[in-house]
Design a protein around this motif. Structure first.
Motif, PDB file in Angstrom:
ATOM      1  N   LYS A 195      43.259  49.124  19.837  1.00  0.00           N
ATOM      2  CA  LYS A 195      43.408  47.954  20.697  1.00  0.00           C
ATOM      3  C   LYS A 195      44.768  47.281  20.456  1.00  0.00           C
ATOM      4  O   LYS A 195      45.465  46.923  21.407  1.00  0.00           O
ATOM      5  CB  LYS A 195      42.255  46.993  20.373  1.00  0.00           C
ATOM      6  CG  LYS A 195      42.137  45.811  21.263  1.00  0.00           C
ATOM      7  CD  LYS A 195      40.821  45.095  20.987  1.00  0.00           C
ATOM      8  CE  LYS A 195      41.063  43.619  20.836  1.00  0.00           C
ATOM      9  NZ  LYS A 195      39.827  42.849  20.603  1.00  0.00           N
ATOM     10  N   TYR A 196      45.123  47.136  19.191  1.00  0.00           N
ATOM     11  CA  TYR A 196      46.410  46.500  18.872  1.00  0.00           C
ATOM     12  C   TYR A 196      47.571  47.288  19.481  1.00  0.00           C
ATOM     13  O   TYR A 196      48.546  46.723  19.967  1.00  0.00           O
ATOM     14  CB  TYR A 196      46.623  46.412  17.367  1.00  0.00           C
ATOM     15  CG  TYR A 196      45.668  45.513  16.625  1.00  0.00           C
ATOM     16  CD1 TYR A 196      44.819  44.643  17.313  1.00  0.00           C
ATOM     17  CD2 TYR A 196      45.611  45.522  15.237  1.00  0.00           C
ATOM     18  CE1 TYR A 196      43.943  43.827  16.626  1.00  0.00           C
ATOM     19  CE2 TYR A 196      44.740  44.710  14.549  1.00  0.00           C
ATOM     20  CZ  TYR A 196      43.902  43.870  15.245  1.00  0.00           C
ATOM     21  OH  TYR A 196      43.043  43.064  14.564  1.00  0.00           O
ATOM     22  N   CYS A 202      47.575  49.085  22.128  1.00  0.00           N
ATOM     23  CA  CYS A 202      47.659  48.826  23.573  1.00  0.00           C
ATOM     24  C   CYS A 202      48.361  47.494  23.816  1.00  0.00           C
ATOM     25  O   CYS A 202      49.199  47.364  24.714  1.00  0.00           O
ATOM     26  CB  CYS A 202      46.273  48.792  24.190  1.00  0.00           C
ATOM     27  SG  CYS A 202      45.462  50.385  24.139  1.00  0.00           S
ATOM     28  N   TYR A 203      47.988  46.501  23.033  1.00  0.00           N
ATOM     29  CA  TYR A 203      48.654  45.195  23.151  1.00  0.00           C
ATOM     30  C   TYR A 203      50.151  45.347  22.910  1.00  0.00           C
ATOM     31  O   TYR A 203      50.978  44.745  23.589  1.00  0.00           O
ATOM     32  CB  TYR A 203      48.083  44.198  22.145  1.00  0.00           C
ATOM     33  CG  TYR A 203      46.721  43.663  22.477  1.00  0.00           C
ATOM     34  CD1 TYR A 203      46.259  43.597  23.798  1.00  0.00           C
ATOM     35  CD2 TYR A 203      45.863  43.176  21.478  1.00  0.00           C
ATOM     36  CE1 TYR A 203      45.003  43.093  24.088  1.00  0.00           C
ATOM     37  CE2 TYR A 203      44.610  42.672  21.763  1.00  0.00           C
ATOM     38  CZ  TYR A 203      44.184  42.629  23.064  1.00  0.00           C
ATOM     39  OH  TYR A 203      42.954  42.113  23.363  1.00  0.00           O
ATOM     40  N   LYS A 243      37.141  58.163  19.612  1.00  0.00           N
ATOM     41  CA  LYS A 243      37.828  56.916  19.263  1.00  0.00           C
ATOM     42  C   LYS A 243      39.159  57.217  18.586  1.00  0.00           C
ATOM     43  O   LYS A 243      40.186  56.604  18.900  1.00  0.00           O
ATOM     44  CB  LYS A 243      36.954  56.084  18.331  1.00  0.00           C
ATOM     45  CG  LYS A 243      35.846  55.363  19.057  1.00  0.00           C
ATOM     46  CD  LYS A 243      35.077  54.487  18.092  1.00  0.00           C
ATOM     47  CE  LYS A 243      33.690  54.174  18.599  1.00  0.00           C
ATOM     48  NZ  LYS A 243      33.630  53.324  19.763  1.00  0.00           N
ATOM     49  N   SER A 282      47.034  56.172  22.182  1.00  0.00           N
ATOM     50  CA  SER A 282      47.681  54.866  22.329  1.00  0.00           C
ATOM     51  C   SER A 282      48.984  54.831  21.524  1.00  0.00           C
ATOM     52  O   SER A 282      49.986  54.277  21.971  1.00  0.00           O
ATOM     53  CB  SER A 282      46.769  53.735  21.839  1.00  0.00           C
ATOM     54  OG  SER A 282      45.506  53.852  22.429  1.00  0.00           O
ATOM     55  N   TYR A 308      43.422  50.685  27.001  1.00  0.00           N
ATOM     56  CA  TYR A 308      42.679  49.600  26.364  1.00  0.00           C
ATOM     57  C   TYR A 308      41.199  49.652  26.746  1.00  0.00           C
ATOM     58  O   TYR A 308      40.318  49.498  25.902  1.00  0.00           O
ATOM     59  CB  TYR A 308      43.333  48.298  26.819  1.00  0.00           C
ATOM     60  CG  TYR A 308      42.656  47.003  26.489  1.00  0.00           C
ATOM     61  CD1 TYR A 308      42.812  46.408  25.239  1.00  0.00           C
ATOM     62  CD2 TYR A 308      41.896  46.336  27.436  1.00  0.00           C
ATOM     63  CE1 TYR A 308      42.225  45.199  24.955  1.00  0.00           C
ATOM     64  CE2 TYR A 308      41.297  45.114  27.160  1.00  0.00           C
ATOM     65  CZ  TYR A 308      41.466  44.558  25.913  1.00  0.00           C
ATOM     66  OH  TYR A 308      40.885  43.357  25.638  1.00  0.00           O
ATOM     67  N   GLN A 352      38.643  51.830  25.008  1.00  0.00           N
ATOM     68  CA  GLN A 352      38.497  51.501  23.586  1.00  0.00           C
ATOM     69  C   GLN A 352      37.706  50.225  23.353  1.00  0.00           C
ATOM     70  O   GLN A 352      37.026  50.101  22.349  1.00  0.00           O
ATOM     71  CB  GLN A 352      39.881  51.396  22.924  1.00  0.00           C
ATOM     72  CG  GLN A 352      40.640  52.701  23.051  1.00  0.00           C
ATOM     73  CD  GLN A 352      41.896  52.725  22.216  1.00  0.00           C
ATOM     74  OE1 GLN A 352      41.844  52.723  21.006  1.00  0.00           O
ATOM     75  NE2 GLN A 352      43.033  52.752  22.873  1.00  0.00           N
ATOM     76  N   VAL A 353      37.819  49.248  24.283  1.00  0.00           N
ATOM     77  CA  VAL A 353      37.031  48.031  24.085  1.00  0.00           C
ATOM     78  C   VAL A 353      35.737  48.085  24.875  1.00  0.00           C
ATOM     79  O   VAL A 353      34.822  47.318  24.628  1.00  0.00           O
ATOM     80  CB  VAL A 353      37.801  46.745  24.452  1.00  0.00           C
ATOM     81  CG1 VAL A 353      39.038  46.596  23.613  1.00  0.00           C
ATOM     82  CG2 VAL A 353      38.125  46.711  25.923  1.00  0.00           C
ATOM     83  N   GLU A 358      40.573  39.117  32.053  1.00  0.00           N
ATOM     84  CA  GLU A 358      41.863  39.698  31.657  1.00  0.00           C
ATOM     85  C   GLU A 358      42.997  39.176  32.546  1.00  0.00           C
ATOM     86  O   GLU A 358      44.161  39.226  32.177  1.00  0.00           O
ATOM     87  CB  GLU A 358      41.821  41.223  31.737  1.00  0.00           C
ATOM     88  CG  GLU A 358      40.833  41.895  30.795  1.00  0.00           C
ATOM     89  CD  GLU A 358      41.185  41.725  29.324  1.00  0.00           C
ATOM     90  OE1 GLU A 358      42.341  41.416  29.011  1.00  0.00           O
ATOM     91  OE2 GLU A 358      40.269  41.890  28.485  1.00  0.00           O
ATOM     92  N   PRO A 406      36.101  40.836  25.501  1.00  0.00           N
ATOM     93  CA  PRO A 406      36.367  41.986  24.633  1.00  0.00           C
ATOM     94  C   PRO A 406      36.258  41.625  23.152  1.00  0.00           C
ATOM     95  O   PRO A 406      35.842  42.438  22.339  1.00  0.00           O
ATOM     96  CB  PRO A 406      37.811  42.377  24.988  1.00  0.00           C
ATOM     97  CG  PRO A 406      38.030  41.844  26.348  1.00  0.00           C
ATOM     98  CD  PRO A 406      37.213  40.588  26.433  1.00  0.00           C
ATOM     99  N   GLU A 460      34.361  43.356  19.821  1.00  0.00           N
ATOM    100  CA  GLU A 460      35.028  43.594  18.541  1.00  0.00           C
ATOM    101  C   GLU A 460      34.269  42.926  17.397  1.00  0.00           C
ATOM    102  O   GLU A 460      34.037  43.507  16.344  1.00  0.00           O
ATOM    103  CB  GLU A 460      36.461  43.052  18.625  1.00  0.00           C
ATOM    104  CG  GLU A 460      37.278  43.280  17.366  1.00  0.00           C
ATOM    105  CD  GLU A 460      38.594  42.526  17.413  1.00  0.00           C
ATOM    106  OE1 GLU A 460      39.249  42.526  18.478  1.00  0.00           O
ATOM    107  OE2 GLU A 460      38.964  41.923  16.382  1.00  0.00           O
TER     108      GLU A 460
END
Lengths: 368, 433, 531
Positions: A47-48, A50-51, A201, A208, A270, A273-274, A281, B86, B90
């Motif tokens: 996730k990070y 992707c950010y 995952k 990513s 993203y 994964q989430v 969003e 989201p 998490e």
């Protein structure tokens, strides 16, 4: 020569770190007994990353072209929705109503047919194209109007904000056919790989990382090319660049569209994964947060932007768990202090610190 | 030199990731049972969810004072998902796989529940969801202790159609534009039509979240209500849009005697932020009201006041849902003799615990519970007068019989082992045959 | 019990309302605590018909939850404040029974409606014309054939022309429910048609399907003409709603027009300064409620200057502490002030709790008055006036005072202003403080129509930026024009598109408008613009 221009020291270190991560995480998660890297962390890192890619996309337009977009969340979300639509179709008859064609939420609101814009999303290749095409097209149309009309500065920022806000309201509407407020959820698998499995995952996280590296290199390539010099030039003195004979709006449009496509890719990675994409969003606060990542990491440094995203997102993960009642104070104070104390962002401060230690001069980019 | 810098960056990366991998505030007390609390403490939903976090802390403290569960103390693990969907997923993952919580109590909005659902399925854990919702869902890992539509919306409409409720003939379905109001209104529309209400006597309106300028909407309701037939408003307006809505109603002089508003998301807590004098007589449908006098409720309210140190803190329906859900979980764990999720999930259906209004609620095989339904009218002091109640307890029904797509579905996790069993096709939908 | 009650009601109806004596009144009052709401409503109607002098008092006590039953079954009226009880039937004082020994006689909407109609009929001959007017209005709203006699008597005795007209219309509405002759009914229809409002429509609508073709025709044409009148008024109503929404938008944005528009600081904490103003109002009201309830009507007048000071002080602190270090880096103010907004939000959440706080409307801010067939709510009207007052005051400060001159000088050319001896630092702080203080004032106004919660500011920040940019940053006239233009456009769209789509259309409209005029409605011209 070309390679060294593309990968300077800063970029080299970051990419090396990224490479170590993409090797160490799968090994730690899948092959070492006792799982020193839990799956929870894999999803988090993915996730990070992707950010980080999203932050790089914004840095490209803001750091190098002076376009402060307060609507980059929209491109990210659109990429995410395109991927989400594919993942929804992939569920097929395994939904709660077991409708082989319609996703659950459409059965739920009583639709009988798949709307035209959902057609073809059962093919991954179409979704993959849409992931870049939709954000790219929106950015192109939006930019074409805005740059041609010479909308600049805060006016541009605010209308990008209006754009993402309008999209948020639109996607909230159930009639739009994107699941309304609940968005798209409950995905099962991607290209036949079970999304709940560790291997998938890890694979997504590695993907990513690759995307981030590619995004960084692409951005770096653009900014170090002749085109990049023009961009910086128009960032610092737009009128002057125009008087020199450059079609400023073409440059801006190009970079804005490329950036939107990168954001779309980040969103597409993203979502699986989430496990959810929903209209929040598109919220204006999300887009502002992206700006904050970039500013915090160091605007106009690319690597700094990626670093900023990872730092802020990481801080959020930790603080919301450690101090659930007080974390906003900490995060707020962090933003204030960084702005005042570290005008060049974390990266600038880091390199400045090292530079002083070495009694050397800071790198050329840091001054720019 | 390169080495220096790399170690520096590497060090930072290590410093950043290391704490994530450490359990929070390692108490090293391995013999506790951890209970996750997943409620937003900041952002838009903090307004409703913070109270639920507090009530869980109180219930856990009370249980520990009684000796805990299976001889072990319970340890609450609180995180803040910050009204960010989201982040809910998490944090759910964090609670289950990092903190090893045996059970999680949490979520308010449907989207937050949808967001954490795959996580609970994947990691096979238990979620207790305490809020009234739109139904059309029944998952093995989730226990729904709030009201299903048949435990709130339909009885409320029945009451208004009755002579005591004013024999309402014309209906405004006013809601915030998201899934819960949309579905509830669809069910109600189908239900009203089945009762012979013509389409022109039903008006459906939607407004965005946090809507604050109600002038046009309220005057629309007023105009719709002046067609010579008794009119009522069924409100599924969410959260903070309610205050300006009721203020506008009061100011435009719409009294409950003329056009009553029955709300499904307005309880004691929401009214605490309002001057209720102009609202006297408007209604709400819930499974619990603070004003219901039973020994259990009095004890609960006293304990709540003592726990929060505030004798004015109100109690509300989702708090009761957590009270019931928590007690059911404790009983199920004691019955199963373990906190292992599979065993507890199997033990839960059939568990009965007293609710706060004098009845005994039962966890049904469809993972919903049986509850009484009360209709209350707002009093001047912000509390409710119960004006109607169901004869006994109503069993929760996840699949609405009034919607064509769900009328054949049933949920039964005990014998059928299926949340969406099609009684016509005789298959569990969504599983590969 | 229910059965007995039915008999009582039936017997009394047979006996005829006029002849019901004191004994019947006592019987009815004592029957009130029993039976279902439905039966209770019947008893209320019977009590109304007795015309007993104590009937109004008893019914009003019932409506206000003051009618209680003592342990021995005596029905009493208990004073809310003193707790003193008087017998409901005869009015004799019965001391102050303990609250535990009393059971309240509960009512629901249906009973309340019956009470309203019954007391209305009883107060038709009240000496107070306002009461008679209210009674006449009730009679019109809940017309029924058995009111005609009382209405005729009231019309005969009425001296006030307005009340008389309303009574006649109420009578007409009642006539429509009888089986009177067609001509009489048609006359009644004409009378109500002339009234042309929603109450008339409510009275007429059920007859649209009447069997008698003449009546049906008359009603159909009357309804059409009422619809036409209503359409005109709806137009006016939309303008008013738009003005009202515009005034709210302008109030929320005008502070930003200074900090952002004039100074160029992207002040993301603006919404939170508005929120501080609202919470100041809350605190003032809490103090007043606890210590000086008689001052409640003045609470807003007291809160306004305090909110101005509180928000202004916080604003100056933000400027001196943070923004000062960031001049020349305008975009970074976004980052820092975003941090400030998070801190302020969480601070308020920690101090006051996350839920809504109850900010009351003083009497002069509640309710509405009719303007033709429009309802104008007082709170919206006062906010509109307040918005104009704030705007005028701001304009005065900027254009007619020395400090205003200095502010304009510093923002136009900082270096030159400094050379002229202006202490630019002080002026910056004051300008930012002024913008913040006005945000605080907006908070006082918003507390009257919206939630007072930690999220208050977030709901207005985006709209505020839109308004300022739409109007043209740097020009407060633009902010005013922007606020009202967006407000009115929104309110005209809303009936057609619904609230959600209307807002989307407005946002797209703003985007397109900016293409046409990249510097907003009132663009600042000149070379300084590019910088």
């Amino acid at each position: 020569m070309a390679a060294s221009r593309l990968i300077d020291r800063r970029m080299g270190i970051f990419l090396a770190g990224l490479f170590v991560l993409t090797v160490a995480v799968p090994v730690g998660n899948l092959w070492i007994a006792g799982q020193p890297v839990p799956t929870y962390l894999v999803a988090l890192i993915g996730k990070y990353l992707c950010y980080a890619l999203l932050a790089v996309a914004l840095d490209l337009v803001w750091g190098y072209c002076g376009i402060l977009s307060l609507g980059h969340g929209a491109f990210f979300a659109l990429g995410g929705y395109a991927m989400g639509m594919y993942l929804m179709r992939e569920i097929g008859a395994r939904g709660v109503y077991a409708n082989p064609v319609l996703p659950d939420f459409m059965v739920f609101i009583g639709w009988k047919h798949l709307p035209w814009y959902w057609l073809g999303f059962d093919h991954f290749w179409l979704a993959a194209i849409m992931v870049v095409a939709v954000p790219g097209a929106l950015a192109f149309v939006f930019g074409w109007f805005a740059f041609r009309s010479r909308v600049t500065g805060v006016y541009l920022s605010i209308i990008t904000q209006a754009m993402t806000y309008a999209l948020m309201l639109a996607f909230f509407r159930n009639e739009m056919g994107f699941g309304g407020n609940n968005g798209l959820t409950d995905f099962k698998d991607i290209l036949g790989f079970d999304l709940a499995s560790h291997e998938t995952k890890v694979g997504l996280m590695m993907l990513s990382a690759v995307a981030l590296a590619a995004g960084l290199l692409l951005a770096r390539w653009i900014t170090t090319s002749r085109l990049g010099k023009v961009l910086v030039c128009l960032r610092d003195a737009e009128s002057r660049t125009r008087f020199l004979g450059y079609r400023v709006e073409h440059y801006k449009l190009f970079i804005f569209t490329v950036s939107a496509m990168m954001a779309g890719v980040a969103g597409a990675l993203y979502v699986p994964q989430v496990g959810i994409i929903n209209p929040s969003e598109f919220s204006t606060a999300n887009s502002i947060e992206i700006v904050i990542w970039v500013a915090l990491g160091g605007r106009g440094t690319l690597v700094g932007a990626a670093l900023g995203a990872i730092l802020v997102a990481g801080a959020k993960t930790l603080l919301t768990g450690w101090f659930p009642e007080l974390w906003l104070f900490a995060l707020g104070a962090l933003f204030v202090l960084v702005t005042i104390a570290l005008p060049n962002g974390v990266l600038g401060a880091l390199e400045g610190g090292i530079g002083r230690l070495r009694r050397g001069t800071p790198t050329r980019e840091a001054e720019a | 030199m390169k080495v220096t810098r790399r170690t520096l960056l590497g060090g930072i990366a290590a410093a950043a990731t290391a704490p994530i991998m450490m359990p929070r505030f390692a108490l090293a007390a391995e013999d506790t049972i951890k209970v996750g609390i997943l409620h937003s403490l900041s952002g838009t939903m903090a307004i409703s969810e913070t109270t639920l976090k507090d009530v869980m802390l109180m219930l856990i403290a009370e249980q520990n004072a009684k000796g805990g569960v299976l001889g072990k103390k319970l340890e609450p693990v609180v995180v803040d998902p910050a009204s960010n969907w989201p982040l809910f997923a998490e944090k759910a993952r964090e609670l289950i796989s990092q903190d090893h919580c045996a059970v999680v109590f949490g979520c308010w909005t449907s989207v937050s529940r949808k967001s954490v659902l795959p996580v609970f399925k994947e990691l096979d854990n238990i979620l207790f969801y305490p809020v009234q919702y739109e139904g059309q869902e029944s998952e093995r890992n989730v226990f729904y202790t709030g009201a299903a539509p048949n435990q709130q919306a339909i009885p409320a409409v029945d009451y208004l159609m009755s002579a005591d409720g004013g024999s309402v003939k014309r209906w405004v379905l006013e809601g915030t534009d998201y899934v819960y109001p949309r579905t509830t209104n669809k069910i109600l529309e189908a239900y009203l039509k089945s009762k012979g209400v013509p389409a022109e006597d039903i008006m459906i309106n939607y407004t965005p979240f946090s809507f604050s300028d109600w002038q046009t909407e309220v005057s629309k309701i007023k105009a719709f209500g002046s067609a010579g037939k008794k009119t009522a408003v069924v409100s599924t307006i969410n959260g903070d849009a309610n205050v300006p809505f009721y203020k506008e109603l009061g100011n435009q002089g719409i009294k409950a005697e003329d056009i009553p508003v029955v709300a499904f998301s307005v309880g004691e807590e929401e009214l605490a932020g309002l001057d209720t004098k102009p609202l006297v007589g408007h209604l709400a449908a819930w499974n619990y009201f603070e004003s219901i006098k039973t020994p259990e409720n009095t004890t609960f309210i006293d304990a709540w006041h003592k726990f929060t140190g505030n004798p004015k803190r109100v109690t509300n329906d989702p708090m009761e849902a957590h009270y019931i859900g928590f007690n059911m979980w404790v009983k199920a764990v004691e019955k199963a003799g373990t906190t292992k999720a599979d065993a507890v999930i199997d033990a839960l259906p059939g568990i009965k615990t007293p609710n706060l209004t004098g009845g005994v609620s039962e966890m049904l095989p469809n993972h919903h519970i049986s509850k009484p339904v009360y209709i209350g009218e707002i009093r001047e002091d912000g509390q409710f007068d119960v004006v109607w109640q169901t004869k006994g307890l109503v069993p929760g029904q996840p699949w609405s019989p009034y919607l064509p797509e769900s009328k054949d579905l049933v949920s039964d996790w005990v014998t059928l082992k299926c949340g969406n069993y099609d009684t016509v096709k005789k298959v569990c939908l969504g599983t590969k045959a | 019990m229910t059965f007995v009650l039915r008999i009582v009601v039936v017997l009394l109806t047979l006996a005829g309302a006029q002849h019901a004596g004191a004994a019947d009144f006592a019987k009815l009052v004592n029957a009130l605590p029993h039976g279902s709401y439905h039966e209770r409503a019947d008893v209320v109607r019977e009590i109304g018909k007795t015309g007993n002098p104590r009937a109004v008092e008893v019914l009003q006590a019932l409506a206000n939850d003051d009618l209680k039953v003592m342990a021995d079954g005596t029905v009493v009226i208990v004073d809310d404040k003193t707790g003193a009880a008087v017998g409901a039937v005869e009015g004799a004082s019965l001391g102050t029974p303990s609250a535990d020994s009393l059971t309240r006689v509960r009512v629901n909407n249906m009973v309340r409606r019956a009470i309203r109609t019954a007391t209305g009929m009883l107060t038709l001959r009240s000496p107070d014309p306002a009461k008679r007017l209210a009674a006449a209005r009730d009679a019109l709203r809940s017309a029924s054939p058995d009111q005609i006699e009382a209405l005729d008597a009231a019309i005969g005795a009425e001296t006030d022309a307005g009340v008389k007209a309303l009574l006649t219309e109420a009578r007409a509405a009642a006539v429509l429910k009888t089986d009177a002759a067609t001509t009489e009914k048609v006359a009644a229809i004409r009378l109500l048609e002339a009234r042309g409002d929603e109450a008339a429509r409510a009275a007429l609508s059920p007859l649209a399907t009447a069997k008698d073709p003449e009546i049906a025709r008359a009603v159909t044409s009357a309804l059409a003409s009422i619809a036409e009148t209503q359409r005109m008024w709806r137009l006016a109503q939309n303008v008013w709603y738009g003005l009202s929404l515009g005034s709210v938008l302008m109030l929320a944005a005008v502070g930003l027009a200074i900090t952002f528009g004039v100074m160029g600081v992207i002040n993301m904490a603006h919404g939170e300064l508005v929120m501080l103003g609202a919470y100041t109002t809350f605190v003032v009201q809490q103090v007043i409620r606890a210590d000086a309830p008689w001052l409640f009507g003045w609470s807003l007048a007291i809160a306004a200057p305090l909110a101005f000071v509180v928000a202004g002080a916080v604003g100056i602190a933000i400027e001196r502490g943070i923004v000062r270090h960031l001049y020349g880096r305008p975009l970074e103010t976004l980052l820092a002030t975003w941090g400030v907004s998070l801190i302020l939000q969480q601070a308020v959440r920690t101090i006051f709790g996350p839920d809504n706080r109850d900010v009351g409307n003083p009497g002069w801010m509640s309710g509405a008055f009719p303007l033709g067939q429009m309802q104008v709510t007082w709170n919206r009207l006062w906010i509109l006036i307040f918005a104009f007052a704030v705007f005028a005051a701001l304009l005065f400060v900027l254009k007619r005072t020395p400090i205003g001159l200095q502010m304009r000088a510093v923002t136009q050319n900082r270096a030159m202003a400094a050379n002229m001896g202006i202490r630019t630092g002080r002026v910056d702080a004051l300008t930012f403080g002024l913008g913040s203080a006005i945000a605080g004032l907006a908070g006082v106004a918003l507390s009257q129509i919206d939630n007072v919660s930690p999220n208050l500011g977030q709901n207005y920040i985006v709209d505020s930026f839109m308004v300022v940019v739409f109007g043209g940053a740097g020009n407060i006239w633009g902010t005013m024009a922007g606020g009202f233009a967006l407000g009115i456009a929104n309110k005209f769209l809303e009936p057609f598109t619904g609230a959600v789509l209307g807002k989307i259309v407005i946002l797209v409209g703003i985007i397109l408008f900016i293409q046409k005029r990249p510097r907003g409605l009132f663009a600042v011209k000149g070379r300084a613009v590019e910088a």
